[in-house]
Design an enzyme around this catalytic site. Sequence first.
Site, PDB file in Angstrom:
ATOM      1  N   HIS A 222      -0.929  -3.046  -4.860  1.00  0.00           N
ATOM      2  CA  HIS A 222      -1.490  -4.326  -4.432  1.00  0.00           C
ATOM      3  C   HIS A 222      -0.825  -5.443  -5.237  1.00  0.00           C
ATOM      4  O   HIS A 222      -1.361  -5.909  -6.237  1.00  0.00           O
ATOM      5  CB  HIS A 222      -3.012  -4.316  -4.616  1.00  0.00           C
TER       6      HIS A 222
ATOM      7  N   GLU B  13      -5.017   7.090   1.470  1.00  0.00           N
ATOM      8  CA  GLU B  13      -3.820   6.778   2.260  1.00  0.00           C
ATOM      9  C   GLU B  13      -2.918   8.000   2.436  1.00  0.00           C
ATOM     10  O   GLU B  13      -1.716   7.862   2.685  1.00  0.00           O
ATOM     11  CB  GLU B  13      -3.027   5.626   1.613  1.00  0.00           C
TER      12      GLU B  13
ATOM     13  N   HIS C 138       2.338   2.956  -3.227  1.00  0.00           N
ATOM     14  CA  HIS C 138       1.594   1.835  -2.621  1.00  0.00           C
ATOM     15  C   HIS C 138       0.917   1.042  -3.735  1.00  0.00           C
ATOM     16  O   HIS C 138       0.213   1.620  -4.567  1.00  0.00           O
ATOM     17  CB  HIS C 138       0.554   2.384  -1.645  1.00  0.00           C
TER      18      HIS C 138
ATOM     19  N   HIS D 195      -2.593  -7.120   2.213  1.00  0.00           N
ATOM     20  CA  HIS D 195      -3.041  -5.887   1.558  1.00  0.00           C
ATOM     21  C   HIS D 195      -2.113  -5.454   0.408  1.00  0.00           C
ATOM     22  O   HIS D 195      -2.574  -5.278  -0.709  1.00  0.00           O
ATOM     23  CB  HIS D 195      -3.164  -4.772   2.612  1.00  0.00           C
TER      24      HIS D 195
ATOM     25  N   GLU E  37      20.139 -10.288  -7.234  1.00  0.00           N
ATOM     26  CA  GLU E  37      20.140  -8.818  -7.242  1.00  0.00           C
ATOM     27  C   GLU E  37      19.479  -8.231  -5.982  1.00  0.00           C
ATOM     28  O   GLU E  37      19.732  -7.070  -5.636  1.00  0.00           O
ATOM     29  CB  GLU E  37      19.405  -8.287  -8.483  1.00  0.00           C
TER      30      GLU E  37
HETATM   31  O1  2HA Z   1      -7.913   1.942  -2.701  1.00  0.00           O
HETATM   32  O2  2HA Z   1      -5.102   0.976  -2.053  1.00  0.00           O
HETATM   33  O3  2HA Z   1      -5.145   1.166   0.564  1.00  0.00           O
HETATM   34  C1  2HA Z   1      -6.716   2.578  -2.442  1.00  0.00           C
HETATM   35  C2  2HA Z   1      -5.921   1.720  -1.576  1.00  0.00           C
HETATM   36  C3  2HA Z   1      -6.132   1.793  -0.125  1.00  0.00           C
HETATM   37 ZN    ZN Z   2      -4.233  -0.432  -0.732  1.00  0.00          ZN
END
Ligand code: 2HA
Ligand code: ZN
Length: 275
Positions: free
Chosen positions: A142, A116, A140, A211, A170
């Site tokens: 998940h 990414e 980032h 995602h 909050e």
């Molecule tokens: O695997 O999270 O979006 C890495 C990620 C891709």
């Molecule tokens: Zn990801």
Amino acid sequence: MSKILETGFVQGFIRMADDGWKQGWHERNGGNLSYRMKTQEAESVKEYFEPKDWQPIGTSVPKLAKEYFLVTGSGKYFRNVSINPQDSICMIEIDETGENYRIVWGLVNGGRPTSELPSHLMNHEVKMAASGGKHRVIYHAHTANTIALTFVLPLEDRIFTRELWEMATECPVVFPDGIGVVPWMVPGGRDIAVATSELMKKYDVAVWAHHGMFVSGEDFDLTFGLMHTVEKSAEILVKMLSMRPDKLQTISPQNFRDLAADFHVNLPEEFLYEK
Ligand code: 2HA
Ligand code: ZN
């Protein structure tokens, strides 16, 4: 090598990756993290650099020319960052055009920066400008509850913002600008990077439907704390929706206005609509 790993910013990066793993946000190689290094931080570790070949970024980030970043590696596991950082993370340098990068340290067993990278760098470029250079961290993850909500809430900024603000008092103080939502897109490329960085002009949080989430912040504590707060709010909403489909009572638009006045935050009226 060991000297690099002892520096405060590398330690902070490793701790944040480990904290994310412990939260359950990084199955397998899921998620990625990047940090825009300060000039003095880059200077302090330059003697250990072993530059590799220049590679195309896959997008253009001219405002990041000659900047250095600490980033997680593509295919690497957050679970392993703290026990084997030199295999899992790397430092990269951006060239003077903002079109190419090269690895200068880390990933000792080979590999590339996060898949990414275009999204991370385009977000950095936007947030650096929007914050007067203060924002340095893009993260980032998940996050399961936030992802779950992308199957049941309309994929609209105003709805995600309002519903998550309502779940914990909050929240509007922690993310007063709101949350952006990117519809499902193929990850890893320029298109999703462009869509995300457009939202980052306005918000510090972008949800990727089905995602995960991207967040931006000034330092590791603030950025991790932002991800944690949004995801906890999503968890409360998932719990609430599991008990019953409607709310018996909630925080009203006027409650939010009162909160904004006392906490000295600006809460845009676009999120305080009557339902
Ligand atoms: O695997 O999270 O979006 C890495 C990620 C891709
Ligand atoms: Zn990801």
